[in-house]
Design an enzyme around this catalytic site. Sequence first.
Site, PDB file in Angstrom:
ATOM      1  N   LYS A  83       4.686   8.495  14.807  1.00  0.00           N
ATOM      2  CA  LYS A  83       5.587   9.540  14.287  1.00  0.00           C
ATOM      3  C   LYS A  83       5.074  10.946  14.579  1.00  0.00           C
ATOM      4  O   LYS A  83       5.784  11.931  14.368  1.00  0.00           O
ATOM      5  CB  LYS A  83       5.791   9.335  12.787  1.00  0.00           C
ATOM      6  N   LEU A 121       2.839  -4.734  10.100  1.00  0.00           N
ATOM      7  CA  LEU A 121       3.574  -5.683   9.265  1.00  0.00           C
ATOM      8  C   LEU A 121       2.869  -5.895   7.934  1.00  0.00           C
ATOM      9  O   LEU A 121       1.665  -6.120   7.886  1.00  0.00           O
ATOM     10  CB  LEU A 121       3.696  -7.028   9.983  1.00  0.00           C
ATOM     11  N   ALA A 168      -8.857   6.794   7.561  1.00  0.00           N
ATOM     12  CA  ALA A 168      -7.550   6.139   7.410  1.00  0.00           C
ATOM     13  C   ALA A 168      -6.750   6.699   6.245  1.00  0.00           C
ATOM     14  O   ALA A 168      -5.595   6.319   6.057  1.00  0.00           O
ATOM     15  CB  ALA A 168      -7.739   4.633   7.231  1.00  0.00           C
ATOM     16  N   ARG A 179      17.439   7.883   6.774  1.00  0.00           N
ATOM     17  CA  ARG A 179      16.807   8.653   5.704  1.00  0.00           C
ATOM     18  C   ARG A 179      16.250   9.967   6.252  1.00  0.00           C
ATOM     19  O   ARG A 179      16.079  10.124   7.467  1.00  0.00           O
ATOM     20  CB  ARG A 179      15.687   7.829   5.077  1.00  0.00           C
ATOM     21  N   ASN A 201       4.115   0.952  13.417  1.00  0.00           N
ATOM     22  CA  ASN A 201       4.135   0.305  12.102  1.00  0.00           C
ATOM     23  C   ASN A 201       3.297  -0.963  12.100  1.00  0.00           C
ATOM     24  O   ASN A 201       3.133  -1.619  13.131  1.00  0.00           O
ATOM     25  CB  ASN A 201       5.574  -0.046  11.704  1.00  0.00           C
ATOM     26  N   GLY A 212      -8.854   1.606   0.255  1.00  0.00           N
ATOM     27  CA  GLY A 212      -8.017   0.678  -0.504  1.00  0.00           C
ATOM     28  C   GLY A 212      -6.643   0.472   0.076  1.00  0.00           C
ATOM     29  O   GLY A 212      -5.870  -0.350  -0.423  1.00  0.00           O
ATOM     30  N   ILE A 235      -7.187   7.777  12.280  1.00  0.00           N
ATOM     31  CA  ILE A 235      -6.021   6.898  12.435  1.00  0.00           C
ATOM     32  C   ILE A 235      -4.771   7.772  12.415  1.00  0.00           C
ATOM     33  O   ILE A 235      -4.514   8.481  11.443  1.00  0.00           O
ATOM     34  CB  ILE A 235      -5.939   5.859  11.297  1.00  0.00           C
ATOM     35  N   SER A 236      -3.980   7.720  13.486  1.00  0.00           N
ATOM     36  CA  SER A 236      -2.748   8.494  13.561  1.00  0.00           C
ATOM     37  C   SER A 236      -1.550   7.562  13.696  1.00  0.00           C
ATOM     38  O   SER A 236      -1.671   6.347  13.502  1.00  0.00           O
ATOM     39  CB  SER A 236      -2.813   9.485  14.732  1.00  0.00           C
TER      40      SER A 236
END
Length: 617
Positions: A401, A440, A355, A531, A438, A282, A397-398
Amino acid sequence: MIAVHLALWAASLLAAFQLRFDFHVPREHAQLIPIWLPVLLAARTATYYQCGLFRGLWRYTGARDLASIVVANTLSTGLTTVFVVYGFHGFPRSVIAIEWLTATMLVGGARFSIRLLRHRLAPPAPVAPEARRQRVLIVGAGDAGEMLLREILRSHAARWEPVGFLDDDRRKLGEHIHGVRVLGAIADLEAVAAARKIDEVLIAIPSATGAEMRAIVEHCKAVRVRFRTIPGMGDLIDGTVNVSQLRDVAIDDLLGRAPVKLDMNAISAVMRGRVVLVSGAGGSIGSELCRQVCRFGPASLLLVERTENALFNIHRELVARFPEVHLVPCIADVADARRISELLGRHRPSVVFHAAAHKHVPMMEWNPGEAVKNNVFGTKTLADLSDRFGVERFVMISTDKAVNPTSVMGVSKRVAEIYVQALSQRSRTRFVTVRFGNVLGSAGSVIPIFKEQIAAGGPVTVTHPDMRRYFMTIPEASQLVLEAGTMGNGGEIFILDMGEPVKIADLARDLITLSGFTPDVDIEVRYTGVRPGEKLFEELSVDAENADKTGHPKIFVGRFRPHPWEQVKRHLEELAKVSDGQPAEIRRRFAEAVPEYRPQHVPEPQAPAAAVEKLSA
């Protein structure tokens, strides 16, 4: 329909004889007409029927119909020629060529005449008296621009008035397309738009790069005209363009990611007729993986997701879009060994795409125990059970980071990578990892957050002016994951080509511009500070991995680094002993397992000062 064609063919034969003999046909040749005509009509009827030319609507006649007419005439003329010429000596062979030409002209002309008359006699679309036609400028005088103009002239002339084209091909300057002139180059947009009082710019360059699209947008903003674009080449259906496809320019267009070319045969060989499992079905990447997998006709697709609403939404969508695919919605947590064992034992998947993961960096800094539970031991559980139940391929999936991590989220994914690599050395299952940056528009990413802030009137918050990230679209990442999943023998870490890193501040300003505002004038861009756990720059591989090229230009593979199985097991056993309430101890155990991990001091999240004062009062 057939009767009209019979009349046209008869007329074409008579015209051919008249033209050949200057309208004085000798008697010996005129006697051949009754012999040739029935044979010609029979041959033409058969070939036209085979080419489907009796079933078309003449008012929609186009170039394809004309090509079919030429083919049918050529075949039928050839058949007739064999019968007549070799059966009757002294037959005027030049009549054959003339008849073929007149038949093509009469039949083709009749069809195009109906189309022309319909276009000329069609009543104009109703338009309110006070409405003024929008003056539009089309950027791109290629095939896409021509198709767009043709539909505007045919169906939307009451709404839009095409004023001209712009194109950087100097050979087209001054030329006309359907009566509309090429006025200049794209660099002339500001001058042309101002001089011609343009209301809207339609960008019809599906192959435009991000830099080209950015330049066009800047020109449009300078003269304050609305601008829209057609989809990129990868999104066009059959390469056709129509007005309904016009949309606002999106941030994806400015990044200019090229369409992905997939080895469809290799992916189909792995997916078709197999049982496939997607964990995190999901989520942003998981749901797109499900859509892509369904294209290849799996025997069954297991949607594993622990969030009920997310699973409901993706299952409902896939049922509507792919009714032929057997879908199995499974509410399950990948860290629940009993539930996952039951699913794998019952359905026996051949391919697993993993994932499911916690991905938000600050959240995992404040809740490191959950990163351990989900990212590390969730992966371990699913990988161990995939090995036990004989899964053929396991694709994890990695994230970028995980490279030289400074965050709990990053180091948890790196530990998961290490475990999968170590397990691959002891298993018949092909365990591979796919690492990328990342995407989008994923849930919680900067784009949706920026859009919310713009809708609220700002400010748009960016952590640091030099913060950079790699970006790719969700479909692109998912397609490359499928491609990488067909590669390798096990243990590899595949690294996706992310292009050039993008400044987050530039991304924010571009999004403000696309929303119709001026950055730092209408909407403020405010810097809030880095952050917890964040780095200014992300990396896709470490020097020791020495990434090499694969057969796909956008996929690289890192050099395999073996990890001692006993050492990996020991690190995970030590990590399992730490409780959720010991964040410092969790970070220490992570540092033992991943020496390149550089943990940061993380302050506890604080309530705003105003809220504290209110509570105290």
